[in-house]
Scaffold this active site. Structure first.
Site, PDB file in Angstrom:
ATOM      1  N   THR A 123       9.695 -55.472 -88.401  1.00  0.00           N
ATOM      2  CA  THR A 123       9.217 -55.614 -87.023  1.00  0.00           C
ATOM      3  C   THR A 123       8.422 -56.898 -86.810  1.00  0.00           C
ATOM      4  OG1 THR A 123       7.651 -54.620 -85.459  1.00  0.00           O
ATOM      5  CG2 THR A 123       7.257 -54.167 -87.750  1.00  0.00           C
ATOM      6  N   ASP A 124       8.363 -57.342 -85.547  1.00  0.00           N
ATOM      7  CA  ASP A 124       7.523 -58.504 -85.217  1.00  0.00           C
ATOM      8  C   ASP A 124       6.031 -58.150 -85.245  1.00  0.00           C
ATOM      9  OD1 ASP A 124       7.445 -56.909 -82.936  1.00  0.00           O
ATOM     10  OD2 ASP A 124       7.906 -58.519 -81.528  1.00  0.00           O
ATOM     11  N   GLU A 125       5.711 -56.829 -85.293  1.00  0.00           N
ATOM     12  CA  GLU A 125       4.296 -56.431 -85.264  1.00  0.00           C
ATOM     13  C   GLU A 125       3.543 -56.872 -86.514  1.00  0.00           C
ATOM     14  OE1 GLU A 125       3.153 -52.620 -83.821  1.00  0.00           O
ATOM     15  OE2 GLU A 125       4.797 -52.536 -82.393  1.00  0.00           O
ATOM     16  N   TYR A 150       0.393 -48.848 -88.624  1.00  0.00           N
ATOM     17  CA  TYR A 150       1.858 -48.980 -88.662  1.00  0.00           C
ATOM     18  C   TYR A 150       2.255 -50.403 -89.066  1.00  0.00           C
ATOM     19  CZ  TYR A 150       6.477 -50.168 -86.846  1.00  0.00           C
ATOM     20  OH  TYR A 150       7.758 -50.677 -86.720  1.00  0.00           O
ATOM     21  N   LYS A 154       4.223 -51.790 -92.459  1.00  0.00           N
ATOM     22  CA  LYS A 154       5.483 -52.541 -92.421  1.00  0.00           C
ATOM     23  C   LYS A 154       5.302 -53.910 -93.089  1.00  0.00           C
ATOM     24  CE  LYS A 154       8.959 -51.594 -90.731  1.00  0.00           C
ATOM     25  NZ  LYS A 154      10.152 -50.826 -91.223  1.00  0.00           N
TER      26      LYS A 154
END
Ligand code: NAD
Ligand code: DAU
Length: 332
Positions: A123-125, A150, A154
């Site tokens: 993810t970009d998060e 989260y 990741k």
């Protein structure tokens, strides 16, 4: 090719399996999924009898079960995760277990059984947040700076994937993608929560001031990006994937959906308490995947938002049984 898809009963995994079997009908897919609250076999109903598809209920943190299934395949595409930021604020430990330990157990199995390709869906998060009203975007060189449990889990999983490539020579690729939307997304997430709230006569719950920006991408554009990276990218490489060409904030997305459903804006929006540590803005620079592999988004936001709204209107039987459960976490 025989491919293990982890988390294939979730939103992106199920869309990906439909996409892959249509494009590569001679391949074989084994979907390995624990069927947590987020796993819905109903999303795969139309292919359940396809001889090239099979389902195994299993946990990626169970090394024995993982070894058994990995020993049967050529490649792994890894979607399985705890994926919801709000849940990671309420119950962070399961995110560490599934997203970090689970990924490492899969990598160990990939090492043991000489898996030819391991694609990690991320993810970009992991990159953190960007300021509002700026042109800055995340790219493959951006430093990791995750904020939620989260995103931190990741980020750790990405590091493990790279470490297994550098240390043990496992053939890996990674994609860091922005917010997906489309069919079969659990109604806990913003886009389907908003649509199904409105379809149930409730208001859209907008966090904080609503001026948070996400880089929306249709799930089938994400599936195609994963396909291109999995088939054609250099081993050890990472690609950022995103869709929007201009910023649209959450409030503006809500206004578009309210209009599509013919509702009154003043009666359809409720501003609610903000998410702790809420990332202000995500935007992804997808130049590298465009230049190296020729990928670009095919589905423009406004038309595919309209199609997505229509899908939820026409598939109440899919989301209605999930709605009460998904709303229950917000009461906490
Ligand atoms: P999802 O929550 O809809 O689905 C997750 C799936 O994983 C479910 O089917 C669940 O049953 C399964 N699962 C959970 N724990 C498991 C375990 N221990 N063993 C086996 N299966 C397990 O998630 P999603 O939105 O489809 O996201 C899929 C992947 O893509 C995740 O890795 C997520 O981080 C990543 N991602 C999501 C987005 C997005 O916008 N949704 C964007 C970029 C990346
Ligand atoms: O950027 C990619 C990520 O996108 C993925 O890695 C995650 O798995 C996925 O869940 C998603 O994370 P977000 O936190 O951005 O998605 P969510 O749908 O939860 O929220 C989108 C935005 O909408 C965010 O700014 C919070 C806000 N929001 C969310 C909900 C559920 C609201 O304003 N109201 C809501 O009811």
């Amino acid at each position: 090719m025989k491919i293990l898809v982890t988390g294939g009963a979730g939103f992106i995994g199920s869309n990906f399996i439909h996409y892959w079997l249509e494009k590569h009908p001679d391949d074989e897919i084994i979907n390995f999924d624990l069927l947590t609250y987020a796993g819905h076999l109903e999303s795969l109903e139309s292919i359940k009898d396809n001889p090239h598809y099979s389902f195994i209920k299993g946990d990626i943190t169970d090394a024995k079960a993982v070894d058994e299934v990995v020993s049967k395949v050529d490649a792994i595409i890894h979607f399985a995760a705890e994926s919801h930021v709000d849940r990671s604020i309420l119950d962070p430990l399961i995110f560490t277990k599934t997203n970090i330990i689970g990924t490492q157990i899969l990598l160990e199995a990939a090492k043991k059984f000489g898996i030819k390709k391991f694609h990690h869906v991320s993810t970009d998060e992991v990159f953190g947040a960007l300021p509002l009203d700026s042109d800055t975007k995340f790219n493959e060189e951006t430093s990791y700076n995750p904020h939620s449990p989260y995103a931190a889990s990741k980020a750790s999983s990405d590091h493990l994937v790279r470490a297994y490539h550098d240390t043990f020579g496992i053939s890996v690729t990674i994609t860091n993608c922005s917010n997906n939307f489309g069919p079969y997304q659990d109604p806990e997430k913003f886009m389907p929560r908003m649509i199904t709230n409105l379809l149930s006569g409730q208001k859209v719950k907008v966090y904080g001031d609503g001026k948070y920006v996400r880089d929306w991408l249709h799930v089938l554009d994400h599936a195609r990006a994963i396909e291109m990276v999995f088939l054609n990218a250099a081993q050890g490489s990472t690609y950022c994937v995103g869709g929007m060409t201009k910023d649209v904030n959450n409030l503006e997305v809500a206004q578009k959906v309210i209009k599509l459903l013919g509702k009154s804006e003043s009666e359809s929006i409720e501003f609610v308490t903000d998410r702790p540590g809420h990332d202000r803005r995500y935007a992804v620079d997808w130049t590298k995947i465009n230049k190296d592999l020729g990928w670009e988004p095919q589905y423009d936001f406004d038309s595919w938002l309209e199609k997505t709204v229509k899908w939820y209107q026409e598939n109440e039987s899919w989301w209605k049984p999930l709605k009460e459960k998904s709303e229950s976490i917000y009461k906490k």
